[in-house]
Design an enzyme around this catalytic site. Structure first.
Site, short mmCIF file in Angstrom:
data_model
loop_
_atom_site.label_atom_id
_atom_site.label_comp_id
_atom_site.label_asym_id
_atom_site.label_seq_id
_atom_site.Cartn_x
_atom_site.Cartn_y
_atom_site.Cartn_z
N ASP A 137 1.29 -7.73 2.29
CA ASP A 137 1.38 -6.30 2.01
C ASP A 137 2.84 -5.84 1.82
OD1 ASP A 137 0.90 -3.60 1.79
OD2 ASP A 137 -0.44 -3.48 3.52
N SER B 236 4.03 2.01 8.52
CA SER B 236 3.81 1.06 7.45
C SER B 236 5.11 0.85 6.69
CB SER B 236 2.76 1.58 6.49
OG SER B 236 1.51 1.21 6.95
N HIS C 196 0.82 -1.22 0.00
CA HIS C 196 0.00 0.00 0.00
C HIS C 196 0.85 1.26 0.00
CE1 HIS C 196 0.08 -0.17 4.56
NE2 HIS C 196 0.02 1.13 4.42
N1 ARG Z 1 -4.75 0.31 7.77
C1 ARG Z 1 -3.48 0.36 7.13
C2 ARG Z 1 -2.95 1.80 7.15
O1 ARG Z 1 -3.47 2.62 7.83
C3 ARG Z 1 -3.51 -0.20 5.76
C4 ARG Z 1 -4.24 0.61 4.73
C5 ARG Z 1 -4.20 0.02 3.35
N2 ARG Z 1 -4.95 -1.20 3.24
C6 ARG Z 1 -6.29 -1.27 3.00
N3 ARG Z 1 -6.87 -2.43 3.00
N4 ARG Z 1 -7.00 -0.19 2.76
O2 ARG Z 1 -2.34 2.35 6.29
N1 GLU Z 2 -1.23 1.19 7.75
C1 GLU Z 2 -0.61 2.23 8.49
C2 GLU Z 2 0.37 3.05 7.66
O1 GLU Z 2 0.17 3.21 6.48
C3 GLU Z 2 0.02 1.65 9.70
C4 GLU Z 2 -1.04 1.22 10.58
C5 GLU Z 2 -1.09 2.03 11.86
O2 GLU Z 2 -1.65 3.12 11.87
O3 GLU Z 2 -0.55 1.48 12.83
O4 GLU Z 2 1.30 3.64 8.16
#
Ligand code: ARG
Ligand code: GLU
Length: 711
Positions: free
Chosen positions: A220, A646, A84
């Protein structure tokens, strides 16, 4: 015998289960927390983790394009980050004929790696505390404005003095609400190329259904390579550049893992808010976040049926929907977690303790006794403006896209003569034309109108009438009809016609365009009625919070305080760990490839797989990557992380890479405000799964061979 043995195991594992550690620590202050890391099992010396003289782990960690984190895994500058985080680059290199998103991509050799001249990675050369130097010449007798000016002058001089080596840049940032200053010397590299990425059905497996959720099965990750000039220096993209030679490369561990193993996350967490007071937390938890969630809920609900009914709309809105849903889902989790923690009560208790402590000494009493009350009072007084600002952002910038799109025309329509005089009109027309083209690629007027309809109703309900444009609350439904039925600015062909024949006639007409008129008046009433009060609030709040935190640091000097995340390099440590967030159930600490297939059979499109993957799973050819016959996909650990982490490397006690961080569990997202040792878990994709995907699925073993594997 058996009984004694299992009792012993119970005893040992109980002993091992030291609790999770709150905090995101500054690497250069490693001596402060190194001995605690050792109690968790760390085997490295401070010098091996952070050093400015010798190579250390720090040299293998990069900030990826300003937001995410990445790590170097070969002496040829190969880097790993999340899928991502690389998504934008993968998407830019994709087309219907060559769809890297759907099919994945693996460069067979370096000549096939894809240039991404818009990308950069940032190395950290040095982190140094400069609080004394920044405060030089500041005295109690100065006014606020004088203090600010002195600090600014000092910072500029210091930054200049330290930005002398080649491409290195020194930047000074406030930490701990302005109670400390650190200088970060960094160096950017701008030739970064895409090397590999799994297909979306692996890299985003679980999609939004599984986002922020454990158990998780997302692969990921994506791979890039840094290129440099002939002396390994940072240079612009050129085909002839050479792979970057790093000062340190993370070895990769294929060894079996177990619960309780030491873990460290080394990366660039974005922001946390651990020091909010009770009134501030109450404002977010009970007012601001629920309203934002509700606004987004309505947008998502407006998109959903259209996306389900029409493939074109589905593709157009996939990434917008994901963007809106990511924070939406996190906030819902945060509120639940804060409530369960009884966080507001806990804050109140701490505030009482704080005041009682301040009462112990006259010096403390004069400075700190009133500050909590003042912050809480300020929040209650100005909350209205903070709330209106959040609502404006949700409505104007996250809501109907019509607003931002028509605002593009403001300059042309109201400043045309000046632009023409300066010879800039043609370029501006060109810019708007291009922006209109890319806008319409992913725009559906019907969906946008539905969003406008839903969100306007909420905006009017939430924001005080006196902060809205005159006549808006009663007249908006008519405006909606005018805008979406009549404005030529929402139609690609009409826009092209306008822009290709731009002149007096159109200027006069567009000055009365209902969409442009409304967008400008919404923005104007925000600018005139909210913005300056909000600014005043922020300035007062910053000053009070700074004093509040100063009180904590000076009244409890022995407590190991950690400064809130601010997109600078940090270390979080803990261990591989499951959790039991709900009554009657428990999360174990890892998932396997079998779970991917289980989810696939639910039929949910977020769990779609391709045949190749299903076949490979049937063969169970896991090679060196399995543990007890199972292929781990993800695991959880108790490291305190946040957005920006991330792509961060998850490192074992010996300094080897064991996984890539990419998320937190639903029950732990409140850790941005308050950490809970028993529940807060970060989610990591296991490095052995990453390598299996590259090697077996991607048939790119040459990339694995570049790495230094520890078996
Ligand atoms: N929750 C994670 C973050 O905040 C991953 C986001 C991307 N993945 C998704 N399924 N939308 O970045
Ligand atoms: N998916 C998050 C990012 O893009 C990390 C997840 C979190 O917030 O811990 O940095």
């Amino acid at each position: 015998m058996r009984k004694i043995f299992s009792l012993l195991i119970l005893f040992i594992s109980f002993n091992f289960s030291a609790i999770a550690v709150e905090g995101m620590w500054i690497p250069s202050l490693i001596d402060m927390f190194h001995s605690d890391m050792k109690t968790y099992g760390l085997k490295l010396t401070p010098e091996q983790i952070y050093s400015t003289n010798n190579s250390s782990l720090k040299d293998a960690i990069i900030q990826f394009n300003g937001g995410c984190t990445g790590e170097i895994v070969s002496d040829q500058g190969l880097i790993l980050t999340n899928h991502h985080c690389g998504l934008d680059a993968i998407q830019k290199h994709s087309s219907p004929e060559n769809d890297l998103l759907t099919n994945g991509f693996w460069a067979k050799d370096q000549s096939q790696e894809l240039a991404c001249p818009w990308l950069k990675v940032t190395f950290v050369k040095e982190i140094r505390e400069v609080t004394k130097e920044v405060m030089q010449g500041v005295s109690d007798k100065m006014s606020d404005a004088e203090v600010m000016k002195q600090i600014k002058t000092n910072i500029e001089a210091l930054e200049k003095a330290y930005s002398t080596k080649g491409n290195e840049v020194a930047k000074i940032k406030p930490f701990s609400q302005g109670n400390q200053y650190f200088m970060l010397v960094t160096e950017d590299y701008n030739d970064v190329r895409l090397v590999g990425a799994p297909p979306m059905c692996i890299g985003k497996f679980g999609g939004d259904t599984d986002n922020w959720v454990w158990p998780r099965h997302t692969g990921d990750f994506s791979m890039f390579r840094i290129y440099a000039g002939s002396s390994n220096e940072s240079v612009k993209y050129s085909e002839s550049n050479k792979p970057y030679k790093p000062n340190h490369t993370l070895p990769i561990s294929l060894k079996p893992k177990k619960e309780g193993d030491f873990t460290m996350v080394y990366g660039f967490p974005g922001s946390t808010d651990q020091h909010l007071t009770s009134a501030q937390l109450e404002f977010y938890q009970n007012l601001e976040r629920p309203a934002r969630i509700n606004m987004r809920q309505h947008s998502l609900d407006a998109m959903k049926p259209a996306m389900q009914a029409d493939d074109k709309i589905r593709i157009q809105y996939t990434s917008k929907q994901a963007r809106i849903a990511n924070a939406w889902k996190k906030w819902i989790g945060q509120i639940g977690g804060l409530k369960e923690l009884n966080a507001i009560e806990k804050k109140k208790e701490f505030e009482e303790k704080y005041m009682a402590k301040a009462g112990e000494k006259t010096e403390w009493k004069d400075k700190y006794y009133d500050v909590v009350g003042e912050i809480n009072k300020l929040q209650n007084e100005y909350g209205k403006y903070e709330f209106a600002t959040s609502m404006f952002i949700e409505y104007f910038y996250v809501g109907p896209e019509m607003f931002q799109h028509v605002m593009n025309y403001e300059n042309l329509v109201f400043n045309y003569d000046k632009l023409a005089e300066e010879g800039k009109a043609e370029a501006e027309i060109e810019r708007v034309l291009n922006s209109s083209k890319s806008f319409h690629k992913n725009y559906n007027k019907g969906v946008d109108r539905q969003i406008f309809h839903e969100l306007t109703e909420l905006y009017i309900r939430y924001v005080d009438n006196d902060l809205l444009p005159l006549g808006f609350a009663d007249g908006w439904q008519e405006m909606e009809e005018e805008i979406y039925a009549e404005s030529p600015l929402l139609d690609e062909a009409q826009e092209a016609d306008i822009l290709n024949n731009f002149g007096k006639k159109w200027i006069k007409k567009l000055q009365k365009d209902p969409a442009l008129k409304l967008a400008m008046s919404i923005k104007e009433s925000f600018d005139n009625k909210v913005r300056s009060s909000y600014r005043t609030f922020m300035i007062k709040r910053e000053k009070l919070l700074s004093l509040y935190v100063e009180g904590m640091l000076s009244m409890w000097p022995d407590k190991n305080w950690w400064p809130d995340a601010n997109s600078t390099m940090r270390i979080a440590y803990g261990k591989i760990d499951g959790s039991a967030p709900y009554d009657g159930m428990e999360y174990i600490h890892y998932t396997t490839i079998d779970g991917i297939i289980q989810k696939y059979y639910t039929g949910n499109p977020d769990f779609e797989l391709n045949e190749r993957f299903i076949d490979l799973h049937k063969k169970k050819d896991y090679g060196n990557y399995a543990q007890d016959g199972e292929l781990w996909v993800c695991f959880t650990a108790s490291n305190h992380t946040t957005g920006g982490n991330s792509g961060s490397p998850v490192i074992d006690a010996e300094g080897n890479l064991i996984g890539i961080n990419f998320d937190r569990s639903w029950e732990s997202t409140m850790s941005d405000f308050m950490f809970d040792e028993s529940r807060c878990r970060n989610i990591v994709v296991d490095i052995r799964y990453v390598l299996w995907v590259i090697d077996k699925y991607g048939e790119a073993p040459h990339l694995v061979e570049e790495m230094n594997l520890i078996k």
